[in-house]
Design a protein around this motif. Structure first.
Motif, PDB file in Angstrom:
ATOM      1  N   ARG A  17     -11.450  -0.343 -13.148  1.00  0.00           N
ATOM      2  CA  ARG A  17     -12.693  -1.271 -13.311  1.00  0.00           C
ATOM      3  C   ARG A  17     -12.621  -2.347 -12.255  1.00  0.00           C
ATOM      4  O   ARG A  17     -11.537  -3.106 -12.293  1.00  0.00           O
ATOM      5  CB  ARG A  17     -12.706  -1.597 -14.858  1.00  0.00           C
ATOM      6  N   VAL A  18     -13.653  -2.530 -11.597  1.00  0.00           N
ATOM      7  CA  VAL A  18     -13.522  -3.756 -10.742  1.00  0.00           C
ATOM      8  C   VAL A  18     -14.974  -4.381 -11.137  1.00  0.00           C
ATOM      9  O   VAL A  18     -16.033  -3.925 -10.908  1.00  0.00           O
ATOM     10  CB  VAL A  18     -13.799  -3.264  -9.059  1.00  0.00           C
ATOM     11  N   GLN A  25     -15.692 -10.893  -3.928  1.00  0.00           N
ATOM     12  CA  GLN A  25     -14.467 -11.542  -3.375  1.00  0.00           C
ATOM     13  C   GLN A  25     -13.972 -10.904  -2.032  1.00  0.00           C
ATOM     14  O   GLN A  25     -13.686 -11.223  -1.265  1.00  0.00           O
ATOM     15  CB  GLN A  25     -13.237 -11.820  -4.322  1.00  0.00           C
ATOM     16  N   VAL A  26     -13.934  -9.317  -2.445  1.00  0.00           N
ATOM     17  CA  VAL A  26     -13.350  -8.448  -1.313  1.00  0.00           C
ATOM     18  C   VAL A  26     -14.512  -8.507  -0.250  1.00  0.00           C
ATOM     19  O   VAL A  26     -14.064  -8.602   1.014  1.00  0.00           O
ATOM     20  CB  VAL A  26     -13.759  -6.933  -1.935  1.00  0.00           C
ATOM     21  N   GLU A 111      -3.974   8.724   3.954  1.00  0.00           N
ATOM     22  CA  GLU A 111      -4.596   7.636   5.094  1.00  0.00           C
ATOM     23  C   GLU A 111      -4.535   6.392   4.626  1.00  0.00           C
ATOM     24  O   GLU A 111      -4.171   5.307   5.421  1.00  0.00           O
ATOM     25  CB  GLU A 111      -6.084   8.115   5.473  1.00  0.00           C
ATOM     26  N   LEU A 112      -4.797   6.069   3.006  1.00  0.00           N
ATOM     27  CA  LEU A 112      -4.785   4.622   2.711  1.00  0.00           C
ATOM     28  C   LEU A 112      -3.725   4.366   1.420  1.00  0.00           C
ATOM     29  O   LEU A 112      -4.159   4.234   0.386  1.00  0.00           O
ATOM     30  CB  LEU A 112      -6.356   4.407   2.527  1.00  0.00           C
ATOM     31  N   GLN A 180      -7.617  -1.081  -1.886  1.00  0.00           N
ATOM     32  CA  GLN A 180      -8.295   0.223  -1.430  1.00  0.00           C
ATOM     33  C   GLN A 180      -9.591  -0.498  -0.634  1.00  0.00           C
ATOM     34  O   GLN A 180     -10.045   0.178   0.399  1.00  0.00           O
ATOM     35  CB  GLN A 180      -8.598   1.220  -2.168  1.00  0.00           C
ATOM     36  N   LEU A 181     -10.220  -1.187  -1.377  1.00  0.00           N
ATOM     37  CA  LEU A 181     -11.855  -1.567  -0.648  1.00  0.00           C
ATOM     38  C   LEU A 181     -11.532  -2.391   0.270  1.00  0.00           C
ATOM     39  O   LEU A 181     -12.201  -2.512   1.240  1.00  0.00           O
ATOM     40  CB  LEU A 181     -12.598  -2.264  -2.007  1.00  0.00           C
ATOM     41  N   LEU A 182     -10.371  -3.278   0.309  1.00  0.00           N
ATOM     42  CA  LEU A 182     -10.050  -4.375   1.589  1.00  0.00           C
ATOM     43  C   LEU A 182      -9.537  -3.568   2.894  1.00  0.00           C
ATOM     44  O   LEU A 182      -9.710  -3.907   3.923  1.00  0.00           O
ATOM     45  CB  LEU A 182      -9.043  -5.106   1.019  1.00  0.00           C
TER      46      LEU A 182
END
Length: 383
Positions: A17-18, A25-26, A111-112, A180-182
């Protein structure tokens, strides 16, 4: 903490949950990365922002050289981390870090990847008893960590480590999701920084080569006098406006920033009157406003015009060597102009001499140096 086998847990990061606030912020950190990507303290800025987002007590941000066969530390920064501890970690304790070991295994196939302490320890008690925790983590106050990499097409560009003290607890799945989003934002920034470092290295090599040939720098212009490349120094106000930010003017016309004499040389070159060389000397015989314009013809028929700023060494001619061969100051000036490829007529125009006088000087110079042509002369007197 009760015994647990966290390495057997199944993680569903897509379901983490984000909140909307965290997403904002990201995005803000992503924009900040773009704004300060060229700054020397880029890593420190990013570390501080990531610490705030991920609720960390300290952190490190390391950039790698993806072109190297081994991952060598190019640049590392720490925020609220003892630098001596960072060195101890890099020198020895990284080999005992279970999170880093798992990260390295995952990075070959993912990859991440991101790894946190709670994913690699079997129990809290065994973790506290291990050498890595007792000898390294406990003295630093760190209890748990999260590591995530910045890879692009399998090439590692960076590694980020976030740390928490025991009261802050372990990193959650939401924290992993935020990392992961960053990563895409950081990937773009580090790719740019790597390309910029490579270009700076190439510029340094070219600049040093230019200096060996008596050239301070050059500008490459297209047929519309749009700036396509710039290397070296152009601090001489007699050639170009001193306030001009040439690095920031690529793709723009710089014709209006050039001196009248330089503009005349460029126009003459574009009109097909051949290479233009302009050497002006002050009353002491030193160079002033010295430049050369070369025309580069490409296979597709297009042309570029290269404005070359010359320095007092005149293409690498050695003043010491000229003195050893008993050349007079005037004869040395003529040799330097010969080294720049100037004809007798061009030399006479630059020095205010008759063409016949220049020819007489050259005859005497050939005799003193034991040479018979211009090529031999330049070779004998070059640095």
């Amino acid at each position: 903490m009760a015994h647990r086998t966290t390495h057997l847990r199944v993680y569903d990061r897509a379901m983490a949950r984000v909140s909307d606030l965290q997403l904002n912020q990201v995005v803000q950190i992503g924009h900040l990365a773009q704004e300060c990507v060229a700054e020397r303290d880029f890593a420190a800025i990013m570390t501080r922002e990531l610490m705030y987002l991920l609720g960390s007590s300290s952190g490190v941000f390391i950039e790698f050289d993806p072109g190297s066969p081994q991952l060598k530390l190019l640049e590392g920064t720490s925020y609220q981390v003892d630098h001596s501890n960072m060195k101890k970690y890099l020198d020895y304790y990284q080999h005992l870090d279970p999170a880093l070991a798992r990260y390295k295994r995952l990075s070959h196939v993912h990859e991440l990847p991101s790894v946190s302490t709670d994913q690699v320890i079997e129990s809290d008690s065994s973790y506290r008893e291990c050498e890595f925790y007792q000898d390294f983590l406990r003295p630093t106050g760190v209890h748990s960590a999260m590591i995530f990499g910045i890879n692009i097409e399998g090439q590692p560009f960076g590694l980020v480590g976030m740390h928490r003290t025991e009261p802050l607890g372990h990193y959650s799945e939401t924290d992993h999701r935020l990392a992961q989003l960053l990563i895409p934002y950081l990937s773009i920034a580090l790719r740019f920084r790597y390309s910029r470092r490579q270009q700076e290295k190439r510029d340094d090599v070219v600049t040093n080569l230019l200096r060996l040939r008596g050239i301070r720098g050059y500008l490459m212009l297209d047929k519309d006098f749009l700036l396509r490349d710039v290397v070296g120094e152009f601090e001489d106000a007699d050639l170009i406006a001193p306030y001009a930010d040439l690095q920031g003017l690529r793709g723009c016309s710089v014709y209006h920033l050039l001196s009248e004499q330089v503009r005349t040389s460029l126009v003459r070159a574009r009109e097909g009157r051949g290479r233009e060389v302009a050497i002006l000397l002050d009353r002491h015989g030193n160079t002033r406003n010295s430049h050369r314009v070369e025309v580069v013809k490409h296979a597709d028929g297009t042309r570029h015009y290269v404005l070359i700023a010359l320095d007092q060494s005149y293409a690498g001619i050695s003043d010491g060597r000229a003195r050893e061969l008993s050349l007079s100051p005037r004869q040395t000036q003529i040799v330097k102009l010969v080294a720049l490829g100037m004809t007798n007529a061009q030399i006479s125009g630059s020095l205010g001499l008759q063409v016949k006088t220049v020819e007489n000087y050259l005859t005497s110079i050939f005799q003193k140096t034991g040479t018979s042509n211009r090529t031999e002369l330049v070779a004998v007197l070059s640095n």
